[in-house]
Design a protein around this motif. Structure first.
Motif, short mmCIF file in Angstrom:
data_model
loop_
_atom_site.label_atom_id
_atom_site.label_comp_id
_atom_site.label_asym_id
_atom_site.label_seq_id
_atom_site.Cartn_x
_atom_site.Cartn_y
_atom_site.Cartn_z
N VAL A 75 13.59 0.62 16.29
CA VAL A 75 14.94 0.23 16.67
C VAL A 75 15.34 0.98 17.93
CG1 VAL A 75 15.72 -0.33 14.32
CG2 VAL A 75 15.97 2.01 15.18
N ASP A 76 16.42 0.52 18.51
CA ASP A 76 16.98 1.16 19.70
C ASP A 76 17.62 2.50 19.32
OD1 ASP A 76 17.96 0.40 22.67
OD2 ASP A 76 19.59 1.44 21.61
N LEU A 87 6.96 12.12 16.53
CA LEU A 87 5.74 11.62 15.89
C LEU A 87 4.58 12.58 16.10
CD1 LEU A 87 5.85 7.84 16.82
CD2 LEU A 87 6.32 8.86 14.59
N LEU A 88 3.87 12.85 15.02
CA LEU A 88 2.61 13.57 15.07
C LEU A 88 1.44 12.60 14.96
CD1 LEU A 88 3.56 16.52 12.71
CD2 LEU A 88 3.51 16.56 15.20
N VAL A 138 7.50 3.12 8.13
CA VAL A 138 8.55 2.40 8.85
C VAL A 138 8.23 0.91 8.78
CG1 VAL A 138 9.71 2.07 11.06
CG2 VAL A 138 8.90 4.36 10.41
N MET A 139 9.23 0.10 8.42
CA MET A 139 9.05 -1.34 8.27
C MET A 139 10.08 -2.10 9.09
SD MET A 139 8.44 -1.20 4.15
CE MET A 139 9.54 0.23 4.02
N VAL A 140 9.63 -3.10 9.83
CA VAL A 140 10.51 -3.87 10.71
C VAL A 140 10.20 -5.36 10.55
CG1 VAL A 140 11.37 -4.20 13.05
CG2 VAL A 140 10.43 -1.98 12.37
N PRO A 141 11.22 -6.19 10.29
CA PRO A 141 10.98 -7.63 10.26
C PRO A 141 10.44 -8.11 11.60
CG PRO A 141 13.11 -7.12 9.29
CD PRO A 141 12.61 -5.85 9.93
N ALA A 152 12.08 9.39 13.39
CA ALA A 152 10.70 8.92 13.55
C ALA A 152 10.66 7.42 13.77
CB ALA A 152 9.87 9.32 12.33
N ALA A 153 11.53 6.68 13.07
CA ALA A 153 11.58 5.23 13.24
C ALA A 153 11.98 4.87 14.67
CB ALA A 153 12.55 4.62 12.24
N ILE A 154 12.91 5.62 15.22
CA ILE A 154 13.31 5.41 16.61
C ILE A 154 12.16 5.78 17.54
CG2 ILE A 154 14.87 6.19 18.43
CD1 ILE A 154 17.01 6.55 16.20
N SER A 155 11.47 6.88 17.23
CA SER A 155 10.35 7.32 18.06
C SER A 155 9.22 6.31 18.10
CB SER A 155 9.82 8.67 17.56
OG SER A 155 10.80 9.69 17.68
#
Length: 409
Positions: free
Chosen positions: A191-192, A46-47, A86-89, A184-187
């Motif tokens: 998610v795990d 991530l920046l 990034v989108m997470v329920p 990036a989503a993990i960062s």
């Protein structure tokens, strides 16, 4: 009576946009912006990240979103800042194992910064430099994934920070953008690190998904990729551009040529020498357009009047050995993915040649890839560059079900 293109462009654009704006709200968070790509982080690191709001009524409620700027790498491995979302329920994942992640690659959106999906998902409506509005065209796919409880990450692709810089249909930078979006989503904590990952894309996104599937093992071996859905992939980009000559979709040829000039600046003088004033104007205009603006601004346009020789633009460029060598380097099928792939392709596609997609899938199978096929057999439609291709946008349930079977095992 002839309707002026500019009037038609605005009328169609605003009419389409009104369908979405009726249920959209303004955003509270600002989208991520470009940051120095040489920051001390790895690819996918991530920046910048900013919490943001999604469209009301278009995306399922209870979804948390983050606009991100992350590091990726271009064709030559040079660091490049890339944006996405990034989108997470918000609801707890109740399935087996950790919550799955899908890195979703959008189809052709355009070459202007206003076309970025991270902006369209938060603002609802943007306007490109031709004055034509643009809306997000693949909301149904994203909503379907989020409804299943999956986290979703979407890249804006590299080169979208300025007009005409998008490396359109180029496998290496597109694959890197898609794979680094998963990192990036993990960062960002979506998610795990052990989460099962799926890749999905259609049209331009299908080509990006195909390239990501090919390069995943060597570029991002730590990702737990369980499968890729590759929809209508332009696996031979130059041939795909020739296929769109004189069709509704002719404007995408400008995206492609602009992208080659940007990613291979040493070729720019050779390309420019083959263009006349019409050709230069075509590249200038398409550099600042989104898909809707390009369709209504260049529909059924031939590129023969854009070259000094009078030949179609891609054919003329391919006559130069150095340029053609670059075109040939974009052809996929040389590396077999190490995970299962679902190919979705309309046999009567009028934008992406089905023969190219099938040839790539056959090459993958010979290389040991488990390839499933979901042929979309529509009747033969007028080959105008839209209906035979757009039908694939309404078959997302096939992709979601196939991914679910691999991500939740």
């Amino acid at each position: 009576m002839d309707v002026p293109r500019t009037f038609l462009a605005r009328s169609i654009g605003y009419a389409a946009a009104a369908l979405l704006v009726a249920t959209a709200t303004a955003t509270a968070g600002a989208p991520a912006v470009a940051e120095p790509a040489d920051a001390p982080v790895e690819n996918g690191g991530l920046l910048r990240s900013v919490k943001t709001d999604l469209l009301a009524g278009a995306i399922p409620t209870g979804v948390k979103a983050t606009s991100v700027t992350y590091r990726s790498s271009d064709t030559r491995g040079k660091p490049v800042a890339t944006t996405g979302i990034v989108m997470v329920p918000a609801s707890k994942w109740t399935g087996r194992g950790p919550r799955p992640l899908v890195t979703y690659a959008v189809g052709t959106h355009g070459s202007d910064p206003s076309c970025r999906p991270s902006q369209l998902l938060t603002r609802g409506l943007t306007t490109d430099r031709s004055g034509v509005p643009m809306i997000e065209l693949q909301l149904l796919d994203v909503a379907s994934l989020l409804t299943r409880g999956f986290a979703v990450t979407m890249t804006d692709f590299q080169g979208t920070e300025a007009p005409g810089r998008l490396p359109y249909l180029q496998p290496i930078p597109q694959a890197h953008a898609v794979l680094d979006a998963a990192r990036a989503a993990i960062s960002v904590g979506a998610v795990d690190r052990r989460a099962p990952v799926g890749i999905w894309g259609y049209s331009q996104g299908g080509g990006a998904a195909a390239a990501a599937a090919e390069q995943a093992k060597s570029y991002a071996p730590e990702l737990n990729i369980r499968g890729s859905v590759v929809g209508a992939p332009p696996t031979n980009p130059a041939r795909t551009m020739m296929f769109n000559e004189g069709k509704l979709s002719a404007g995408v040829i400008g995206y492609f040529v602009n992208g080659v000039r940007a990613e291979y600046p040493q070729l720019a003088p050779k390309i420019d020498a083959k263009l006349n004033s019409q050709g230069r104007d075509f590249l200038r205009k398409t550099a600042g357009e989104c898909l809707v603006g390009s369709v209504v601004g260049h529909y059924f346009r031939s590129t023969k009047g854009m070259t000094v020789s009078g030949r179609p633009l891609i054919e003329e460029l391919a006559s130069d050995p150095e340029i053609n060598s670059v075109f040939q380097s974009f052809v996929m099928g040389r590396t077999a993915p190490s995970h299962p792939v679902l190919l979705m392709q309309n046999v009567n596609d009028d934008v992406v040649p089905a023969d190219d997609a099938n040839a790539t899938a056959d090459a993958w199978k010979r290389g040991g890839t488990n390839v499933a096929r979901a042929n979309i057999n529509t009747p033969s439609l007028p080959p105008i560059g839209a209906p035979g291709h757009a039908v694939g946008l309404v078959t997302g349930n096939i992709a979601v079900n196939w991914l679910a079977g691999r991500l939740t095992q």
